[in-house]
Design a protein around this motif. Structure first.
Motif, mmCIF file in Angstrom:
data_model
loop_
_atom_site.group_PDB
_atom_site.id
_atom_site.type_symbol
_atom_site.label_atom_id
_atom_site.label_comp_id
_atom_site.label_asym_id
_atom_site.label_seq_id
_atom_site.Cartn_x
_atom_site.Cartn_y
_atom_site.Cartn_z
ATOM 1 N N LEU A 145 0.715 -1.288 -0.004
ATOM 2 C CA LEU A 145 0.032 0.133 0.098
ATOM 3 C C LEU A 145 0.822 1.304 0.147
ATOM 4 O O LEU A 145 0.590 2.173 -0.718
ATOM 5 C CB LEU A 145 -0.899 -0.035 1.186
ATOM 6 C CG LEU A 145 -2.064 -1.053 1.165
ATOM 7 C CD1 LEU A 145 -2.893 -1.165 2.494
ATOM 8 C CD2 LEU A 145 -2.925 -0.601 -0.061
ATOM 9 N N ALA A 146 1.803 1.188 0.848
ATOM 10 C CA ALA A 146 2.649 2.431 0.766
ATOM 11 C C ALA A 146 3.395 2.692 -0.557
ATOM 12 O O ALA A 146 3.662 3.627 -1.197
ATOM 13 C CB ALA A 146 3.877 2.095 1.888
ATOM 14 N N LEU A 147 3.911 1.566 -1.300
ATOM 15 C CA LEU A 147 4.455 1.471 -2.369
ATOM 16 C C LEU A 147 3.308 2.061 -3.727
ATOM 17 O O LEU A 147 3.769 3.045 -4.388
ATOM 18 C CB LEU A 147 4.760 0.248 -3.041
ATOM 19 C CG LEU A 147 6.046 -0.220 -2.749
ATOM 20 C CD1 LEU A 147 6.591 -1.490 -3.055
ATOM 21 C CD2 LEU A 147 7.448 0.741 -3.202
ATOM 22 N N ALA A 148 2.074 1.847 -3.356
ATOM 23 C CA ALA A 148 1.118 2.557 -4.013
ATOM 24 C C ALA A 148 1.034 3.979 -4.079
ATOM 25 O O ALA A 148 0.747 4.618 -4.942
ATOM 26 C CB ALA A 148 -0.304 1.811 -3.767
ATOM 27 N N VAL A 149 1.039 4.199 -2.855
ATOM 28 C CA VAL A 149 1.111 5.553 -2.288
ATOM 29 C C VAL A 149 2.098 6.532 -3.027
ATOM 30 O O VAL A 149 1.874 7.421 -3.664
ATOM 31 C CB VAL A 149 1.139 5.940 -0.987
ATOM 32 C CG1 VAL A 149 1.139 7.364 -0.538
ATOM 33 C CG2 VAL A 149 -0.480 5.442 -0.283
ATOM 34 N N PRO A 154 1.124 9.949 -7.143
ATOM 35 C CA PRO A 154 1.616 11.165 -8.137
ATOM 36 C C PRO A 154 1.130 11.114 -9.480
ATOM 37 O O PRO A 154 0.617 12.228 -10.081
ATOM 38 C CB PRO A 154 2.880 10.896 -8.044
ATOM 39 C CG PRO A 154 3.466 10.246 -6.833
ATOM 40 C CD PRO A 154 2.251 9.263 -6.879
ATOM 41 N N LYS A 155 0.873 9.949 -10.124
ATOM 42 C CA LYS A 155 0.352 9.846 -11.415
ATOM 43 C C LYS A 155 -1.203 10.386 -11.373
ATOM 44 O O LYS A 155 -1.690 10.920 -12.456
ATOM 45 C CB LYS A 155 0.305 8.447 -12.006
ATOM 46 C CG LYS A 155 1.847 7.976 -12.254
ATOM 47 C CD LYS A 155 1.949 6.712 -12.672
ATOM 48 C CE LYS A 155 3.499 6.478 -12.584
ATOM 49 N NZ LYS A 155 3.754 4.926 -12.906
ATOM 50 N N ILE A 156 -2.038 9.767 -10.456
ATOM 51 C CA ILE A 156 -3.330 10.097 -10.276
ATOM 52 C C ILE A 156 -3.594 11.579 -10.072
ATOM 53 O O ILE A 156 -4.465 12.236 -10.715
ATOM 54 C CB ILE A 156 -3.914 9.505 -9.123
ATOM 55 C CG1 ILE A 156 -4.086 8.013 -9.652
ATOM 56 C CG2 ILE A 156 -5.510 10.121 -8.728
ATOM 57 C CD1 ILE A 156 -4.543 7.270 -8.524
ATOM 58 N N VAL A 157 -2.730 12.182 -9.084
ATOM 59 C CA VAL A 157 -2.728 13.704 -8.955
ATOM 60 C C VAL A 157 -2.615 14.435 -10.238
ATOM 61 O O VAL A 157 -3.233 15.526 -10.588
ATOM 62 C CB VAL A 157 -1.797 14.064 -7.830
ATOM 63 C CG1 VAL A 157 -1.591 15.419 -7.637
ATOM 64 C CG2 VAL A 157 -2.272 13.442 -6.438
ATOM 65 N N LYS A 158 -1.384 13.960 -10.987
ATOM 66 C CA LYS A 158 -1.147 14.816 -12.192
ATOM 67 C C LYS A 158 -2.251 14.804 -13.214
ATOM 68 O O LYS A 158 -2.515 15.686 -13.851
ATOM 69 C CB LYS A 158 0.121 14.238 -12.786
ATOM 70 C CG LYS A 158 1.238 14.564 -12.141
ATOM 71 C CD LYS A 158 2.642 13.983 -12.887
ATOM 72 C CE LYS A 158 3.781 14.359 -12.143
ATOM 73 N NZ LYS A 158 5.050 13.986 -12.763
ATOM 74 N N PHE A 160 -5.512 14.650 -12.289
ATOM 75 C CA PHE A 160 -6.554 15.526 -11.780
ATOM 76 C C PHE A 160 -6.152 17.017 -12.228
ATOM 77 O O PHE A 160 -7.000 17.811 -12.342
ATOM 78 C CB PHE A 160 -6.735 15.171 -10.492
ATOM 79 C CG PHE A 160 -7.842 13.900 -10.385
ATOM 80 C CD1 PHE A 160 -8.982 13.941 -10.891
ATOM 81 C CD2 PHE A 160 -7.393 12.961 -9.642
ATOM 82 C CE1 PHE A 160 -10.069 13.015 -10.561
ATOM 83 C CE2 PHE A 160 -8.225 11.873 -9.472
ATOM 84 C CZ PHE A 160 -9.435 11.939 -9.938
ATOM 85 N N GLU A 161 -4.960 17.294 -11.871
ATOM 86 C CA GLU A 161 -4.325 18.574 -12.272
ATOM 87 C C GLU A 161 -4.672 18.963 -13.771
ATOM 88 O O GLU A 161 -4.727 20.159 -14.043
ATOM 89 C CB GLU A 161 -2.909 18.765 -11.808
ATOM 90 C CG GLU A 161 -2.829 18.658 -10.395
ATOM 91 C CD GLU A 161 -1.297 18.734 -9.940
ATOM 92 O OE1 GLU A 161 -0.428 18.672 -10.630
ATOM 93 O OE2 GLU A 161 -1.060 18.993 -8.544
ATOM 94 N N LYS A 162 -4.050 18.153 -14.624
ATOM 95 C CA LYS A 162 -4.608 18.182 -16.099
ATOM 96 C C LYS A 162 -5.773 18.780 -16.513
ATOM 97 O O LYS A 162 -6.149 19.527 -17.208
ATOM 98 C CB LYS A 162 -4.186 17.202 -17.048
ATOM 99 C CG LYS A 162 -2.388 16.958 -17.133
ATOM 100 C CD LYS A 162 -2.201 15.615 -17.895
ATOM 101 C CE LYS A 162 -0.733 15.375 -17.733
ATOM 102 N NZ LYS A 162 -0.376 14.126 -18.546
ATOM 103 N N ASP A 163 -6.924 18.090 -15.670
ATOM 104 C CA ASP A 163 -8.293 18.326 -15.956
ATOM 105 C C ASP A 163 -8.887 19.873 -15.520
ATOM 106 O O ASP A 163 -9.668 20.202 -16.090
ATOM 107 C CB ASP A 163 -9.034 17.331 -15.106
ATOM 108 C CG ASP A 163 -8.814 15.945 -15.875
ATOM 109 O OD1 ASP A 163 -8.385 15.811 -17.101
ATOM 110 O OD2 ASP A 163 -9.491 14.952 -15.268
ATOM 111 N N GLN A 164 -8.068 20.284 -14.582
ATOM 112 C CA GLN A 164 -8.318 21.701 -14.199
ATOM 113 C C GLN A 164 -7.817 22.655 -14.754
ATOM 114 O O GLN A 164 -6.894 22.837 -15.662
ATOM 115 C CB GLN A 164 -7.726 21.768 -12.841
ATOM 116 C CG GLN A 164 -8.374 21.045 -11.807
ATOM 117 C CD GLN A 164 -8.109 20.971 -10.383
ATOM 118 O OE1 GLN A 164 -7.354 21.599 -9.895
ATOM 119 N NE2 GLN A 164 -8.615 20.072 -9.631
#
Length: 164
Positions: A145-149, A154-158, A160-164
């Motif tokens: 789970l820590a490896l996933a975080v 970071p990829k998921i956050v990027k 969502f940031e592209k969508d804004q």
């Protein structure tokens, strides 16, 4: 001379009597190895991203945390004593993590570096405690789970940031 060696051998046996048999030696070895390996996995991920706390740091944190809980557990400490040991590990890692946090200059208001590294070290200590207490499955799942975080978020956050 022979009696002297016999006395030395008996003294050594008495000093190393905390390991009762091969089963206990195997248990100690497996728990410490699991803690070190899982800490190393997290450390490798951080080091590959160029972060300050890498493989050796994470391995030592996990190994130390495991050892801190194994020794009192194997000496027969009660639950309340183990609780205090775990609290001490948590607090100690908090100080280590605080040393990794750097606040930016005044012109970079609100910019703080090292929070993820501090949280990662804290998580690594928790994984070490888990392995040291014989909860190896929990330690492995927590590492994944820590490896996933560290890797996926970071990829998921990027995204969502592209969508804004």
């Amino acid at each position: 001379m022979d009696a002297w060696w016999q006395e030395v051998w008996q003294t050594l046996q008495a000093e190393f009597a905390d390991i009762g048999d091969a089963k206990q030696l195997t248990q100690i070895t497996v728990r410490l190895l699991i803690a070190a390996i899982l800490g190393g996995i997290l450390g490798f991920e951080r080091e590959s991203k160029g972060k300050a706390a890498g493989v050796r740091t994470h391995m030592l944190v996990a190994l130390g945390a495991a050892l801190f809980v194994m020794v009192p557990q194997m000496s027969g400490s009660q639950a309340d004593a183990m609780s205090r040991v775990v609290q001490g590990v948590i607090a100690g890692i908090g100080f280590l993590g605080a040393g990794t946090i750097i606040k930016g200059k005044d012109d970079e208001e609100g910019h703080v570096k090292g929070l993820t590294t501090a949280a990662g070290l804290w998580m690594t200590a928790a994984i070490g405690v888990s392995a040291g207490l014989g909860r190896e499955s929990t330690a492995v799942l927590s590492t994944l789970l820590a490896l996933a975080v560290f890797s996926v978020m970071p990829k998921i956050v990027k995204t969502f940031e592209k969508d804004q």
